[in-house]
Enzyme design. Structure first.
Site, PDB file in Angstrom:
ATOM      1  N   GLU A  70      31.735  46.668  -7.021  1.00  0.00           N
ATOM      2  CA  GLU A  70      33.089  47.570  -6.963  1.00  0.00           C
ATOM      3  C   GLU A  70      33.470  47.376  -5.470  1.00  0.00           C
ATOM      4  O   GLU A  70      34.603  47.477  -5.230  1.00  0.00           O
ATOM      5  CB  GLU A  70      32.711  49.027  -7.267  1.00  0.00           C
ATOM      6  CG  GLU A  70      33.888  49.824  -7.498  1.00  0.00           C
ATOM      7  CD  GLU A  70      35.126  49.303  -8.399  1.00  0.00           C
ATOM      8  OE1 GLU A  70      36.215  49.524  -8.009  1.00  0.00           O
ATOM      9  OE2 GLU A  70      34.713  48.598  -9.250  1.00  0.00           O
TER      10      GLU A  70
ATOM     11  N   PRO B 286      39.880  42.026  -0.997  1.00  0.00           N
ATOM     12  CA  PRO B 286      41.188  42.040  -1.349  1.00  0.00           C
ATOM     13  C   PRO B 286      41.933  42.851  -0.304  1.00  0.00           C
ATOM     14  O   PRO B 286      43.246  42.879  -0.329  1.00  0.00           O
ATOM     15  CB  PRO B 286      41.201  42.524  -2.593  1.00  0.00           C
ATOM     16  CG  PRO B 286      39.588  43.093  -2.856  1.00  0.00           C
ATOM     17  CD  PRO B 286      38.751  42.618  -1.984  1.00  0.00           C
TER      18      PRO B 286
ATOM     19  N   ARG C 271      37.762  21.020   8.050  1.00  0.00           N
ATOM     20  CA  ARG C 271      38.596  19.832   8.187  1.00  0.00           C
ATOM     21  C   ARG C 271      39.308  19.880   9.454  1.00  0.00           C
ATOM     22  O   ARG C 271      39.863  18.657   9.945  1.00  0.00           O
ATOM     23  CB  ARG C 271      39.605  19.708   6.979  1.00  0.00           C
ATOM     24  CG  ARG C 271      40.748  20.767   6.908  1.00  0.00           C
ATOM     25  CD  ARG C 271      41.315  20.997   5.621  1.00  0.00           C
ATOM     26  NE  ARG C 271      42.064  19.310   5.276  1.00  0.00           N
ATOM     27  CZ  ARG C 271      43.127  19.201   5.774  1.00  0.00           C
ATOM     28  NH1 ARG C 271      43.997  20.041   6.507  1.00  0.00           N
ATOM     29  NH2 ARG C 271      43.919  18.092   5.752  1.00  0.00           N
TER      30      ARG C 271
ATOM     31  N   ASP D 263      50.074  18.542   8.463  1.00  0.00           N
ATOM     32  CA  ASP D 263      49.939  19.217   7.110  1.00  0.00           C
ATOM     33  C   ASP D 263      51.069  20.212   7.046  1.00  0.00           C
ATOM     34  O   ASP D 263      51.468  20.799   7.851  1.00  0.00           O
ATOM     35  CB  ASP D 263      48.592  19.793   7.165  1.00  0.00           C
ATOM     36  CG  ASP D 263      47.028  19.083   6.697  1.00  0.00           C
ATOM     37  OD1 ASP D 263      47.856  17.857   6.187  1.00  0.00           O
ATOM     38  OD2 ASP D 263      46.200  19.238   7.097  1.00  0.00           O
TER      39      ASP D 263
END
Length: 249
Positions: free
Chosen positions: A116, A89, A154, A169
């Protein structure tokens, strides 16, 4: 491309890597997947991969030895120099631009954490990239790794049936994609825009460009801040904004 994934829960990847485009990419030889349980690389009799943090605190921290051992084992079996990606994160926010960058690599290694966090020495001395797929917290890095693998694979040449698909896209062009329609031309009273049925390719391309600009303005105006707009784009945007203003009166 070779993709190695280090995870304590390798079975999570079984369905994802064996369905749809990811399966097709493997079958046509564009990618090789290896999912490794890094618990097998622990150097203690209980195969422990986590421990209490020095200094105290809540939760457990992943130990450096198993992950270092696993990555070094992977590197010893290949001549390529892999990008080693830590799902975290605290990492940089994942974008289509990053997907396009990673798609040019020969070898990617993903480290999926749990508990953690990681021993800081993993972050400082082993990985090349730290990536976050969004500002929220997941139970582990597996889902993030799946998202990145899907978005990268992809893009490999020959994986998608239409080579223009990834180029057009949303986000690949810098704008959101225009609306799409297919048959029937009328469904429950809802009609496909006449211009798409006209056969006039120039008008169709103009309509698509305008719609792409309109959708981006409405849903992700931040993307327009650094997008290199042409003079025609700017003119169309002004028209779109004027119509929106008039409709709000």
């Amino acid at each position: 491309m070779r993709i190695d994934v280090l995870s304590l829960f390798p079975n999570m990847f079984t369905g994802v890597l064996n369905e749809s485009i990811l399966k097709r990419a493997k079958e046509i030889g564009k990618v090789e997947y290896n999912v490794i349980n890094f618990r097998e690389y622990a150097n203690n009799k209980h195969n422990t991969v986590d421990d209490y943090p020095y200094g105290g605190g809540a939760g457990m921290v992943l130990k450096p030895e198993p992950i270092f051992n696993a990555v070094e084992s992977i590197k010893a079996k290949t001549s390529s120099k892999p990008r080693v990606i830590l799902l975290c994160p605290q990492g940089e926010q994942y974008t289509q631009k990053k997907a396009e960058e990673l798609a040019k690599e020969e070898h990617l290694v993903f480290i999926c954490g749990h508990y953690e966090g990681y021993d800081e020495r993993i972050r400082m001395h082993l990985v090349t990239d730290e990536i976050s797929i969004g500002d929220y917290v997941l139970t582990g890095g597996e889902l993030g790794a799946m998202v990145i693998i899907d978005s990268v694979v992809r893009l490999l040449p020959g994986v998608l049936g239409n080579e223009d698909s990834p180029v057009l896209d949303s986000f690949s062009t810098g704008l959101l994609e225009h609306p799409q329609y297919t048959r029937p031309a009328e469904f429950r009273g809802m009609k496909v825009p006449d211009v798409l049925l006209s056969g006039n390719h120039q008008l169709i391309e103009e309509w698509r460009r305008k719609q792409s600009l309109k959708r981006t303005l409405e849903r992700r105006p931040d993307l327009l801040h650094h997008y290199p707009l042409s003079d025609q784009d700017k003119k169309w945007l002004e028209e779109i904004k004027a119509k929106k203003h008039d409709s709000n009166l």
